[in-house]
Each structure stands twice: as structure tokens, then as C-alpha cells.
Design a protein around this motif. Sequence first.
Motif, mmCIF file in Angstrom:
data_model
loop_
_atom_site.group_PDB
_atom_site.id
_atom_site.type_symbol
_atom_site.label_atom_id
_atom_site.label_comp_id
_atom_site.label_asym_id
_atom_site.label_seq_id
_atom_site.Cartn_x
_atom_site.Cartn_y
_atom_site.Cartn_z
ATOM 1 N N SER A 1 0.825 -1.215 0.000
ATOM 2 C CA SER A 1 0.000 0.000 0.000
ATOM 3 C C SER A 1 0.858 1.264 0.000
ATOM 4 O O SER A 1 0.618 2.191 -0.768
ATOM 5 N N HIS B 1 1.283 4.093 -2.825
ATOM 6 C CA HIS B 1 1.065 5.509 -2.498
ATOM 7 C C HIS B 1 2.200 6.363 -3.079
ATOM 8 O O HIS B 1 1.967 7.424 -3.672
ATOM 9 N N LEU C 1 -7.764 3.411 -4.318
ATOM 10 C CA LEU C 1 -6.646 4.363 -4.414
ATOM 11 C C LEU C 1 -5.641 4.029 -5.514
ATOM 12 O O LEU C 1 -5.042 4.923 -6.100
ATOM 13 N N TYR C 2 -5.439 2.727 -5.761
ATOM 14 C CA TYR C 2 -4.356 2.320 -6.663
ATOM 15 C C TYR C 2 -4.846 1.284 -7.674
ATOM 16 O O TYR C 2 -4.283 0.189 -7.766
ATOM 17 N N SER D 1 -2.437 4.647 3.007
ATOM 18 C CA SER D 1 -1.876 5.851 2.380
ATOM 19 C C SER D 1 -1.346 6.712 3.531
ATOM 20 O O SER D 1 -1.345 6.262 4.682
#
Lengths: 422, 101
Positions: A202, A206, A240-241, A369
Motif C-alpha cells: 500500500s 502511495h 486508491l491504486y 496511504s
Amino acid sequence: MSLNRRDFLKSSAATFAASIAPLAAHAKASQAQPHVVVVGAGFGGATCAKYLRMWDPNIKVTLIEPNEKFTSCPMSNWVIGGFQTFDALVKSYDNLPKYGIKMVKDWVTGVDGEKRLVMTKSGKKIAYDRLVLAPGMEWATESVQGWDEAYAAKKVVHSFRAGPDTLLLRKQLEAMPDGGVFLIASPPPPGRCVSGPYERASVAAHYFKQHKPKSKIIMLDGHFDVVSKGPMFKAAWKELYPGMIDHRPNNMVTAFNHKTMVVSSEFEDVKADVVNIIPWQRAPKLCKDAGVRNDALDRWCGIDNITYESTSVPNIHIVGDPVLSNMPKSAHVSNNQAKICAAAIIDLFNGRQPEPVPVIGSTSYSVTSDKTSGAIAVVMRYSPEKKVYERQPTGGANPLHSELDFAYGQSWHDNIWADTLG
Amino acid sequence: MIRRSFLAIAVLAGLGPCLSAQASDNPRVRLLASTCVTCHGPGGQSLGAVPSLAGQEKAYLQEAMMEQRAGKRETTVMRKYMNGFTPEEIGQLAEYFSKLK
């Protein structure tokens, strides 16, 4: 002020203790001030030493630790993600002597369980009434063919014991070109901090998202799934990714050729630019030499679940990662085991029955993050009937990450550091 | 500090569980409470966002924990924790932390 008061109370306590000598019928004369030696000042050892002194100032405690300062593994992924300094992980041991703990900076080379002696690198022989081993774990690097050569060449890192490896991995990620592949391999259970590799993926994502968005993260996972906080991590990665983290379960790594940068698992070969392989772990050699690394696979230390005393060598207790159990190998569990062990040792010295139903809490926060985190919390109670720590109802992970859990997680670090180190 | 040292003496003397039903004198309660302070801070005094427990009203702490246990109060992890403790233990913990300064 407080020290003076403590010293005064210590002498009062000694008087009280003497007056109840008959209660401690089988406490030996030499145990008028019993001596506990604790090996390793991590979350387990430092906590045990501190609570022994807090709860029974009559006990003499020596804490042996080779490092000048404490370096926290929890939060070290933040450094790898580029949103925390390494210095923030480093803590002083200066508060521990205030509890009356004698700190010895040395490396323990051996234990004589029969003579109750600890031998150190500097040539000391330290006698104990009870010994607490809290040395963390050692790497079983033979689980990954080519590991030793690759590690010597700085082509592979574990970064799973906070220190130089943490910074090396950060530098390798910074040097990696956009479009590169970062490979994380986690070992099959049991091992330290199961959620750590997922948190690492993660924080790397980020960083990549901001600075090298064409890059990929491949996880070769010895577990059958994202086994810790799985739904939370999967949802966060998707949010997020998207498309950046390729998690491949049931994919245990067996070899690494650092000249070709090819990692081999049981199923495939993967070429990567930056390689982070977390090898198998076991209780350190010290535990084996002391005769307490005693499970069938010669990896972990069997303990009495109430006193944390070794099942093979009397007067040696073990807390933290080396313990053979169904409990997670985490900072929080080590801290909680250390308190149960400390209380039991005090009871044993005073001829009392230790608490028969100890309770362990385990909380961990994993960042997704620099602003979000997900939590897991489990309570385990020892069942004297089943002779095992049982997970209590409703425990488990939150399904989603949040900014609130990030704030609580930050506070968790500050509080466990303070609880452990004073 | 005074309380803690006094407690140590009481426990050393083996008097805690015999003479008093007070939670703060009971080694089992003290051990249970030590699992709380890992997150809530040494002595129940938190250094950050996690709430401090020291010196809170007993009734407030007990009610909050019982509601968390029942899932009637919004929490991130406390419901998971409180179901690991019996109502009697929750009462003892509330008393223990209410007496810390």
C-alpha cells in the motif's frame, strides 16, 4: 521526588514481604530479592522488565540489550512510503532505569539453564532466578535459495526488522525507474506481522502513484489470500491504486537469482527491479542453545500458557515472536504477553497461583496511504479446559480503511511506545 | 504514583484480593487493565486521539463499555474488545480506571 518515594516504599515493601514469608513457603532464601534477567528490550522484553518493577519493586531486574536505542518495526512502513522519517522510529531506553531496571548493553551468547547463568559476548556471566527470553526472531534464510549471496550484494532486503534495511528499501524504491516492478514476497505462516507486507504494498503504491505511476507491485504471497484485513486492503487498493498491485496468493518464493533479478516461486519466475523477500522465521539460535526451541519443526518455543515458562527448561520464560501459539506475532501481543509473564513471575516468587485465565488483546493498524488506515482487534482468552487461547466473538478487522483509524493508529504507536519504554 | 506504590505493597503483602473487593487492589483486574493501556496509554493517559481512561467517572466508563459491547455505540475497535470481557470485568475495569489520576 518520585524516585525517593519509590525507594522509601521499596523498603516498606520489603518489610511487608518479610512479614508474610510463611505465605511464600517454597520461595528460597536467595529470593529475598529475586533476580530476573530479561534478554531483549523490544516490545516484549522492555515491557516485561518495566512491569516486573512496577508491580513488585522487590524484584531485581537486569535487562540485556545489544542496541543503544530502540527502533520500532511498527510505523517503519511509513518510512518506506516516504511519509515518515527514520528518526521517528528510534526511541531512547533512558526511561527504563528510572523504574530500577539495570540496563546492560551486551549480546547474550548462551544460557546455562541448569546453573541459571546467562553468558554474554563481553565475557559476563550473570546469574538469574528466572530468565525471560524476548529476542524476537531470526531469519531462516535457507528457505530462499540464493538469499545469502543476494543479501550480501544488497540486491534483496527483508526490511522486516527496522534498521538499515528500512532505509535501503526506501532508497531502492526512489532509484527505481518509472514503469519498474517492485516485488514483495511474504512467507507462509506462521511469521511476524502478517499484515506488514500488505501495508508495504500500500505505501509503495502511495509513493508510485505520485512519482512513478507506470510502476507495478507484484506480491508473491505464501498465504492463500490477503489473510489479514483482506477486505479492507482489497477495497483500498481498488479505490486508491487501481491496477497497480498484483496480489498472487498461494505463491511461495523458493529462490532468487540476484544477477538476473529473477524471483522463483513454486509456480513461476518473475523479473523485478526492486526485490523485497521476507524469508521464513524461527526463534533465534539462542533459544535453541538454551534448549527451549522445542517444537517438532525446530522453529518455535513451547510455553505454559499461564506463566510463559518453557515447557522444556524450568525458570526460563519466553515472550513475543519465539512463542509457539495461535496468537499473532505482533508488537501488541508481545507487549500483552510480557505483562502476563511479569504478573506470573511475581506470583511464583511470592508463592501464589498465577492468574489462571489470562487475557490477551491484539490491535494493529495498517496504513493504506499517508492519511488512511485500517484496524484489526482481537481478544483472546485462555481456556484452561481446552488449553488454548480462544478468540472471542466479534473480533476481526474493519472492512474499510478510514482517516479516523489513521488518527487512532498514530495514537496507538505513541501509546504502545510509552507503555513499553516508560 | 502514590496509589501505584501503595498497590504494590498491598499486593506484595497478599492482602489485595482478601481484604478488599476494590478493583484497584485486585491483581487480576490490574492485569486485565494492563491490556487496555497498550492503546489507551500508560496509567490510562493517552498521548493522542485514543481517549484517556484515567479519572473518568466509573458510571460513564461502564455504560460506554457496555454499550460498545452491545454494538449500541459507534466504535472502530471497541466493540471487538468489549465482547472479550465479561460484564463483571467491565465493571471492575471502569472502577479501576476511574480511580487513576
